[in-house]
Design a protein around this motif. Structure first.
Motif, short mmCIF file in Angstrom:
data_model
loop_
_atom_site.label_atom_id
_atom_site.label_comp_id
_atom_site.label_asym_id
_atom_site.label_seq_id
_atom_site.Cartn_x
_atom_site.Cartn_y
_atom_site.Cartn_z
N VAL A 40 -96.93 -87.53 -10.11
CA VAL A 40 -95.62 -87.20 -10.66
C VAL A 40 -95.32 -85.71 -10.55
CG1 VAL A 40 -95.70 -89.15 -12.24
CG2 VAL A 40 -96.49 -86.90 -13.02
N TRP A 41 -96.35 -84.89 -10.32
CA TRP A 41 -96.16 -83.44 -10.23
C TRP A 41 -95.64 -83.05 -8.86
CZ3 TRP A 41 -97.11 -80.66 -14.64
CH2 TRP A 41 -97.93 -81.24 -15.62
N GLN A 42 -94.62 -82.21 -8.82
CA GLN A 42 -94.11 -81.68 -7.56
C GLN A 42 -93.99 -80.16 -7.70
OE1 GLN A 42 -89.83 -81.86 -5.96
NE2 GLN A 42 -90.79 -83.59 -4.91
N VAL A 43 -94.85 -79.44 -7.04
CA VAL A 43 -94.86 -77.99 -7.10
C VAL A 43 -93.93 -77.43 -6.04
CG1 VAL A 43 -96.26 -75.91 -6.89
CG2 VAL A 43 -97.22 -77.94 -8.00
N ASP A 45 -92.67 -73.91 -6.52
CA ASP A 45 -93.06 -72.50 -6.59
C ASP A 45 -94.49 -72.45 -7.14
OD1 ASP A 45 -93.39 -69.83 -8.00
OD2 ASP A 45 -91.41 -69.49 -7.14
N ASP A 46 -95.33 -71.60 -6.56
CA ASP A 46 -96.74 -71.56 -6.98
C ASP A 46 -96.91 -71.28 -8.47
OD1 ASP A 46 -97.77 -72.21 -4.54
OD2 ASP A 46 -98.26 -70.16 -3.94
N ARG A 47 -95.92 -70.66 -9.10
CA ARG A 47 -96.03 -70.39 -10.53
C ARG A 47 -96.07 -71.67 -11.36
NH1 ARG A 47 -91.01 -66.66 -11.44
NH2 ARG A 47 -90.25 -67.97 -9.72
N PHE A 48 -95.59 -72.76 -10.77
CA PHE A 48 -95.59 -74.04 -11.49
C PHE A 48 -97.01 -74.60 -11.63
CE2 PHE A 48 -94.52 -78.71 -11.79
CZ PHE A 48 -93.83 -78.62 -12.99
N LYS A 49 -97.94 -74.14 -10.79
CA LYS A 49 -99.32 -74.62 -10.87
C LYS A 49 -99.95 -74.30 -12.22
CE LYS A 49 -100.12 -74.28 -5.88
NZ LYS A 49 -100.90 -73.60 -4.81
N GLU A 50 -99.44 -73.29 -12.90
CA GLU A 50 -99.94 -72.95 -14.23
C GLU A 50 -99.75 -74.08 -15.22
OE1 GLU A 50 -98.93 -69.66 -17.76
OE2 GLU A 50 -98.01 -69.48 -15.78
N GLU A 297 -84.59 -66.93 -14.52
CA GLU A 297 -83.56 -66.46 -13.59
C GLU A 297 -82.94 -67.58 -12.78
OE1 GLU A 297 -82.52 -63.34 -13.81
OE2 GLU A 297 -83.99 -63.20 -15.42
N GLY A 298 -83.39 -68.82 -13.01
CA GLY A 298 -82.80 -69.96 -12.33
C GLY A 298 -83.53 -70.42 -11.08
N VAL A 299 -84.71 -69.88 -10.81
CA VAL A 299 -85.49 -70.31 -9.65
C VAL A 299 -86.21 -71.62 -9.99
CG1 VAL A 299 -87.39 -69.73 -8.09
CG2 VAL A 299 -85.82 -67.95 -8.87
N LEU A 300 -86.06 -72.63 -9.13
CA LEU A 300 -86.72 -73.92 -9.34
C LEU A 300 -88.22 -73.76 -9.14
CD1 LEU A 300 -86.47 -77.00 -9.84
CD2 LEU A 300 -86.27 -77.26 -7.35
N LEU A 301 -89.00 -74.07 -10.17
CA LEU A 301 -90.45 -73.95 -10.10
C LEU A 301 -91.11 -75.25 -9.67
CD1 LEU A 301 -91.15 -71.94 -13.39
CD2 LEU A 301 -90.88 -71.06 -11.07
N GLY A 302 -90.59 -76.37 -10.15
CA GLY A 302 -91.21 -77.64 -9.83
C GLY A 302 -90.52 -78.79 -10.53
N ARG A 303 -91.08 -79.97 -10.33
CA ARG A 303 -90.49 -81.18 -10.91
C ARG A 303 -91.59 -82.08 -11.47
NH1 ARG A 303 -85.19 -81.92 -9.26
NH2 ARG A 303 -84.53 -80.70 -7.46
#
Length: 342
Positions: A40-43, A45-50, A297-303
């Protein structure tokens, strides 16, 4: 070997007891468990890995609703309230037992819920269109039901301020069809309002959105995010998430800035984590339905992708690291590396 009577009875009792012990090595019933990590995880931006946890499953706890909305977490009782709007019921999910039960019925097609800073439940209702608070003694206080002599449309979602003031959206969805309320002409332009106990009627904050819907505060309480589900009634307009600066008394919005806009998906309920990232219920078909996560800032990180359309969400649990999602007919949870704001 010959057993004495006492030995025979002891051995027989042991065999009988052993026969009642379940075989822990037996093949489990039902569908086989899914492999980790959950897909279910969709990364993006690498910051979403956190926030991504390798060894946690997406859990569906209940799937008997018609259209589920408005989850709110009660930390003292360790339960979440959510709404089954067409059935005009408020539901209760118990974290300790996992059980779902009816909290209240015939509640005016309740939608968004929140708990104020005194622990009282405050809810948006579609029909009658109003914002109500449930008091400690079981009585109900109507906080808002009209503006300048006209009925509210159908309050949708809300946030509670430390001052006990309430900010709520009023797009009117509960007045469009006889399903989530009762169909009637809208008397007011869709808007966002502020109300508290000192006011005879709410204060208008903005009419700049076509269908103001989900709403959440930033982690410091001085920022307000609101989703606009404009495409439902304005196909030429995109769905958006807009950010405002919020005055200390909650009665004024300023410094409007569009955080996200996408013609291919719609954002509904919102919540924030401690870092100021916005977690938005998203719909738009396979590969989109679920949760979209944006940085401040509105950057998509993940889903987080769900098998159903997600309407709203909130962080629950003692550590506020478990995301609860109301999605069409079901409620889901997923542990994350994020912490929601209290």
């Amino acid at each position: 070997m010959t057993l004495g009577r006492r030995q025979f009875l002891t051995a027989s009792a042991a065999l009988a007891a052993a026969s009642t012990i379940p075989n822990v090595f037996a093949q489990p019933s039902g569908a086989p468990p899914a492999r980790y990590p959950a897909d279910v995880w969709q990364v993006v931006d690498d910051r979403f890995k956190e926030f991504f946890l390798f060894n946690t499953p997406l859990q569906r706890h209940w799937s008997e609703g018609l259209w589920l909305e408005g989850p709110a977490w009660n930390a003292v009782g360790r339960y979440a309230v959510f709404s089954d709007i067409p059935r005009a019921r408020q539901m209760r999910w118990d974290e300790a037992t996992g059980e779902v039960s009816v909290l209240r019925y015939e509640v005016g097609h309740s939608n968004g819920n929140t708990f104020d800073h005194r622990g009282r439940l405050v809810a948006c209702e579609h029909s009658p269109a109003r914002v109500v608070r449930y008091e400690w003694d079981g009585s109900t206080t109507v906080l808002a039901e009209s503006y300048q002599g006209k009925r509210l449309n159908a309050p949708n979602d809300l946030v509670a301020l430390p001052s006990d003031g309430i900010i709520f959206t009023d797009p009117g969805y509960g007045a469009h069809v006889d399903y989530e309320g009762h169909k009637r002409p809208l008397e007011l332009q869709p808007a966002v309002y502020y109300v508290d106990d000192s006011l005879d009627e709410p204060i208008l904050l903005t009419r700049e959105l076509y269908k103001p819907n989900g709403i959440t505060l930033g982690p410091k309480g001085d920022t307000l995010y609101i989703s606009d589900t404009a495409p439902s009634h304005h196909p030429d307009q995109p769905a958006t998430i807009t950010r405002w600066s919020l005055a200390p008394d909650g009665r004024k919005l300023d410094n409007k800035r569009q955080l996200a806009s996408n013609p291919k998906e719609v954002y509904d309920g919102l919540t924030c984590d401690e870092q100021g990232n916005v977690w938005a219920a998203a719909s738009g078909g396979e590969g989109i339905d679920g949760v979209a996560v944006f940085d401040p800032e509105g950057v998509l990180l993940g889903r987080i992708l769900l098998p159903e359309v997600c309407a709203n969400l909130c962080f629950v649990g003692a550590d506020r690291n478990r995301l609860l999602m109301t999605a069409s007919q079901s409620i889901y949870t997923l542990y994350t590396g994020a912490k929601g704001i209290a």
